[in-house]
Design a protein around this motif. Structure first.
Motif, PDB file in Angstrom:
ATOM      1  N   PHE A  49      66.164  34.914  54.041  1.00 13.85           N
ATOM      2  CA  PHE A  49      66.244  34.439  52.663  1.00 13.85           C
ATOM      3  C   PHE A  49      65.085  33.483  52.361  1.00 13.85           C
ATOM      4  CE2 PHE A  49      69.022  32.110  49.361  1.00 13.85           C
ATOM      5  CZ  PHE A  49      68.455  32.855  48.348  1.00 13.85           C
ATOM      6  N   GLY A  50      64.824  32.569  53.280  1.00 16.21           N
ATOM      7  CA  GLY A  50      63.729  31.626  53.079  1.00 16.21           C
ATOM      8  C   GLY A  50      62.380  32.322  53.011  1.00 16.21           C
ATOM      9  N   SER A  51      62.171  33.348  53.833  1.00 17.11           N
ATOM     10  CA  SER A  51      60.907  34.097  53.805  1.00 17.11           C
ATOM     11  C   SER A  51      60.729  34.815  52.473  1.00 17.11           C
ATOM     12  CB  SER A  51      60.864  35.091  54.961  1.00 17.11           C
ATOM     13  OG  SER A  51      60.957  34.425  56.203  1.00 17.11           O
ATOM     14  N   ALA A  52      61.827  35.409  51.973  1.00 12.88           N
ATOM     15  CA  ALA A  52      61.751  36.111  50.695  1.00 12.88           C
ATOM     16  C   ALA A  52      61.439  35.148  49.552  1.00 12.88           C
ATOM     17  CB  ALA A  52      63.055  36.850  50.425  1.00 12.88           C
ATOM     18  N   VAL A  53      62.085  33.984  49.565  1.00 16.24           N
ATOM     19  CA  VAL A  53      61.834  32.987  48.524  1.00 16.24           C
ATOM     20  C   VAL A  53      60.381  32.520  48.581  1.00 16.24           C
ATOM     21  CG1 VAL A  53      62.411  30.669  47.729  1.00 16.24           C
ATOM     22  CG2 VAL A  53      64.225  32.225  48.413  1.00 16.24           C
ATOM     23  N   ALA A  54      59.854  32.321  49.791  1.00 13.91           N
ATOM     24  CA  ALA A  54      58.469  31.897  49.938  1.00 13.91           C
ATOM     25  C   ALA A  54      57.510  32.940  49.365  1.00 13.91           C
ATOM     26  CB  ALA A  54      58.158  31.637  51.406  1.00 13.91           C
ATOM     27  N   LEU A  55      57.813  34.223  49.557  1.00 13.01           N
ATOM     28  CA  LEU A  55      56.958  35.271  48.985  1.00 13.01           C
ATOM     29  C   LEU A  55      56.990  35.229  47.468  1.00 13.01           C
ATOM     30  CD1 LEU A  55      57.728  38.288  51.361  1.00 13.01           C
ATOM     31  CD2 LEU A  55      55.587  37.015  51.171  1.00 13.01           C
ATOM     32  N   PHE A  56      58.195  35.083  46.897  1.00 18.24           N
ATOM     33  CA  PHE A  56      58.310  34.983  45.444  1.00 18.24           C
ATOM     34  C   PHE A  56      57.473  33.821  44.921  1.00 18.24           C
ATOM     35  CE2 PHE A  56      62.008  37.829  45.361  1.00 18.24           C
ATOM     36  CZ  PHE A  56      61.832  38.435  44.132  1.00 18.24           C
ATOM     37  N   LEU A  57      57.600  32.667  45.569  1.00 14.90           N
ATOM     38  CA  LEU A  57      56.878  31.486  45.115  1.00 14.90           C
ATOM     39  C   LEU A  57      55.371  31.661  45.282  1.00 14.90           C
ATOM     40  CD1 LEU A  57      59.119  28.585  46.469  1.00 14.90           C
ATOM     41  CD2 LEU A  57      58.902  29.397  44.118  1.00 14.90           C
ATOM     42  N   GLY A  58      54.955  32.327  46.355  1.00 12.85           N
ATOM     43  CA  GLY A  58      53.528  32.557  46.561  1.00 12.85           C
ATOM     44  C   GLY A  58      52.924  33.401  45.459  1.00 12.85           C
ATOM     45  N   PHE A  59      53.596  34.507  45.105  1.00 13.49           N
ATOM     46  CA  PHE A  59      53.102  35.354  44.018  1.00 13.49           C
ATOM     47  C   PHE A  59      53.064  34.573  42.710  1.00 13.49           C
ATOM     48  CE2 PHE A  59      54.618  39.089  46.643  1.00 13.49           C
ATOM     49  CZ  PHE A  59      53.354  39.580  46.871  1.00 13.49           C
ATOM     50  N   ARG A  60      54.095  33.804  42.454  1.00 18.46           N
ATOM     51  CA  ARG A  60      54.183  33.061  41.192  1.00 18.46           C
ATOM     52  C   ARG A  60      53.096  31.985  41.112  1.00 18.46           C
ATOM     53  NH1 ARG A  60      57.098  28.589  38.997  1.00 18.46           N
ATOM     54  NH2 ARG A  60      57.964  29.024  36.938  1.00 18.46           N
ATOM     55  N   SER A  61      52.910  31.240  42.181  1.00 21.42           N
ATOM     56  CA  SER A  61      51.902  30.177  42.177  1.00 21.42           C
ATOM     57  C   SER A  61      50.498  30.756  42.042  1.00 21.42           C
ATOM     58  CB  SER A  61      52.011  29.341  43.452  1.00 21.42           C
ATOM     59  OG  SER A  61      53.267  28.694  43.530  1.00 21.42           O
ATOM     60  N   ASN A  62      50.226  31.865  42.728  1.00 19.56           N
ATOM     61  CA  ASN A  62      48.911  32.499  42.619  1.00 19.56           C
ATOM     62  C   ASN A  62      48.649  32.988  41.201  1.00 19.56           C
ATOM     63  OD1 ASN A  62      48.263  32.076  45.307  1.00 19.56           O
ATOM     64  ND2 ASN A  62      49.044  34.051  45.976  1.00 19.56           N
ATOM     65  N   SER A  63      49.672  33.586  40.581  1.00 15.49           N
ATOM     66  CA  SER A  63      49.515  34.068  39.210  1.00 15.49           C
ATOM     67  C   SER A  63      49.277  32.910  38.248  1.00 15.49           C
ATOM     68  CB  SER A  63      50.763  34.856  38.785  1.00 15.49           C
ATOM     69  OG  SER A  63      50.960  35.982  39.610  1.00 15.49           O
ATOM     70  N   ALA A  64      50.007  31.815  38.438  1.00 14.14           N
ATOM     71  CA  ALA A  64      49.838  30.653  37.568  1.00 14.14           C
ATOM     72  C   ALA A  64      48.445  30.053  37.724  1.00 14.14           C
ATOM     73  CB  ALA A  64      50.909  29.607  37.868  1.00 14.14           C
ATOM     74  N   TYR A  65      47.972  29.954  38.971  1.00  8.19           N
ATOM     75  CA  TYR A  65      46.647  29.365  39.187  1.00  8.19           C
ATOM     76  C   TYR A  65      45.557  30.278  38.634  1.00  8.19           C
ATOM     77  CZ  TYR A  65      42.538  27.332  41.384  1.00  8.19           C
ATOM     78  OH  TYR A  65      41.313  26.772  41.584  1.00  8.19           O
ATOM     79  N   GLN A  66      45.723  31.580  38.721  1.00 11.14           N
ATOM     80  CA  GLN A  66      44.736  32.494  38.154  1.00 11.14           C
ATOM     81  C   GLN A  66      44.613  32.300  36.646  1.00 11.14           C
ATOM     82  OE1 GLN A  66      45.981  36.390  39.387  1.00 11.14           O
ATOM     83  NE2 GLN A  66      45.282  36.118  41.495  1.00 11.14           N
ATOM     84  N   ARG A  67      45.745  32.064  35.973  1.00  6.52           N
ATOM     85  CA  ARG A  67      45.713  31.802  34.540  1.00  6.52           C
ATOM     86  C   ARG A  67      44.969  30.492  34.257  1.00  6.52           C
ATOM     87  NH1 ARG A  67      49.801  34.016  31.205  1.00  6.52           N
ATOM     88  NH2 ARG A  67      50.137  31.987  30.236  1.00  6.52           N
ATOM     89  N   TRP A  68      45.274  29.460  35.052  1.00  7.09           N
ATOM     90  CA  TRP A  68      44.641  28.158  34.861  1.00  7.09           C
ATOM     91  C   TRP A  68      43.136  28.254  35.087  1.00  7.09           C
ATOM     92  CZ3 TRP A  68      41.729  24.450  37.271  1.00  7.09           C
ATOM     93  CH2 TRP A  68      41.798  23.152  36.768  1.00  7.09           C
ATOM     94  N   TRP A  69      42.728  28.936  36.140  1.00  6.85           N
ATOM     95  CA  TRP A  69      41.303  29.025  36.453  1.00  6.85           C
ATOM     96  C   TRP A  69      40.569  29.910  35.446  1.00  6.85           C
ATOM     97  CZ3 TRP A  69      37.911  26.196  38.494  1.00  6.85           C
ATOM     98  CH2 TRP A  69      36.644  26.707  38.817  1.00  6.85           C
ATOM     99  N   GLU A  70      41.204  30.972  34.987  1.00  6.94           N
ATOM    100  CA  GLU A  70      40.563  31.803  33.963  1.00  6.94           C
ATOM    101  C   GLU A  70      40.354  31.002  32.690  1.00  6.94           C
ATOM    102  OE1 GLU A  70      41.136  35.955  31.428  1.00  6.94           O
ATOM    103  OE2 GLU A  70      42.760  35.245  32.739  1.00  6.94           O
ATOM    104  N   ALA A  71      41.329  30.197  32.325  1.00 14.48           N
ATOM    105  CA  ALA A  71      41.180  29.352  31.138  1.00 14.48           C
ATOM    106  C   ALA A  71      40.033  28.368  31.316  1.00 14.48           C
ATOM    107  CB  ALA A  71      42.484  28.601  30.864  1.00 14.48           C
ATOM    108  N   ARG A  72      39.914  27.786  32.508  1.00 16.60           N
ATOM    109  CA  ARG A  72      38.806  26.853  32.751  1.00 16.60           C
ATOM    110  C   ARG A  72      37.464  27.584  32.701  1.00 16.60           C
ATOM    111  NH1 ARG A  72      35.228  24.437  32.343  1.00 16.60           N
ATOM    112  NH2 ARG A  72      34.498  22.481  33.307  1.00 16.60           N
TER     113      ARG A  72
END
Length: 295
Positions: A49-72
């Protein structure tokens, strides 16, 4: 945007004390229950369960940072394009005949970037925008649904006015129009980021699974950690909640929060560059405040 590499102790405490307290109280309840009514929780499901949650969070954080960096990156393009339009106006148009029109082009671009800043942050137009718009054109421009685009259209008309006056040839006009195309493309990219949220799956499921994991975590640790469960489970839960919060902070780079892009500072940079290129007095750059936040 927070410029300090390490937040102050006060900031850290203000951010984590509420979730840490809730997690700690829940972990204490589970630990006491375990010693009053002993139970056995298998370890493997919690590990998966913890591994699956970590994968979800990794995809989400990467997507969020890509949006932030593209905006910059888009705002970096906006700064460069603004300098280019000012330099072209200064170098292509003659003095003293075109001096006033060159000044109007610089003022129009300053008003444009500040209007775009206000639109992206969902704020009303401020005095910086209104101070650089000519009164004769202010009413028709402000009636536009997209005021920034209206200002950009007006900038194109100023350039065409210079061509009709004989101060620009068609090649020079084309070169300046290419810069306006770059500006319009950058604005479109920013509006796409602002108006398109992350897909619902990226927003709902990570939040749901992280909270479920924090609730179930002490059940998987209490048999091993015993009375140390509240401490270990709380720290582990805070790690997952911190990654979740990072995604929330970065997903909207124009949210007008301490985590978004320093649009005011970047607009001030454009204002300074354009005014100084025209030989006019410019304001001071915006610097981080006492809390280390650059707006």
């Amino acid at each position: 945007m927070i410029t300090k590499p390490v937040p102050s102790l006060k900031t850290i405490i203000s951010e984590v004390w509420k979730p840490a307290l809730i997690l700690f109280v829940w972990d204490v309840v589970v630990t006491i229950t375990y010693y009053v009514l002993p139970f056995r929780a298998p370890e493997l499901p919690f590990t998966l369960f913890g591994s699956a949650v970590a994968l979800f969070l990794g995809f989400r954080s990467n997507s969020a940072y890509q949006r932030w960096w593209e905006a910059r990156s888009l705002w970096g393009l906006m700064i460069n394009a603004s300098r280019n339009i000012g330099r072209a106006a200064r170098n292509f148009m003659p003095d003293p005949e075109g001096a006033e029109l060159k000044r109007q082009i610089a003022f129009r671009q300053i008003a444009y970037v500040n209007a775009l800043r206000c639109q992206l942050r969902r704020q009303p137009l401020d005095d910086v925008v209104l101070g650089y718009i000519e009164k004769a054109e202010a009413s028709s421009t402000l009636e536009r649904t997209n005021v920034a685009n209206g200002l950009l259209d007006g900038l194109g008309r100023k350039i065409d006015e210079a061509r009709r006056a004989g101060w620009l040839d068609t090649i020079q006009q084309t070169q300046m129009e290419r810069v306006l195309v770059d500006i319009a493309n950058a604005q479109g990219g920013m509006e796409r980021i602002k108006n398109t949220p992350l897909p619902n799956h990226y927003r709902f499921f990570p939040v749901l699974f992280v909270h479920m994991f924090c609730v179930l975590l002490p059940f998987g640790l209490v048999e091993t950690l015993g009375f140390a469960t509240p401490l270990g489970s709380t720290i582990a839960g805070l790690m997952f909640l911190a990654v979740l919060a990072i995604g929330d902070d970065l997903v909207d780079p124009f949210a007008n929060s301490v985590h978004d892009l320093p649009l005011c500072a970047m607009c001030r940079t454009i204002e300074i560059d354009l005014l100084q290129s025209m030989g006019l007095e410019a304001p001071e750059p915006i610097v981080p405040d006492r809390k280390g936040i650059l707006w």
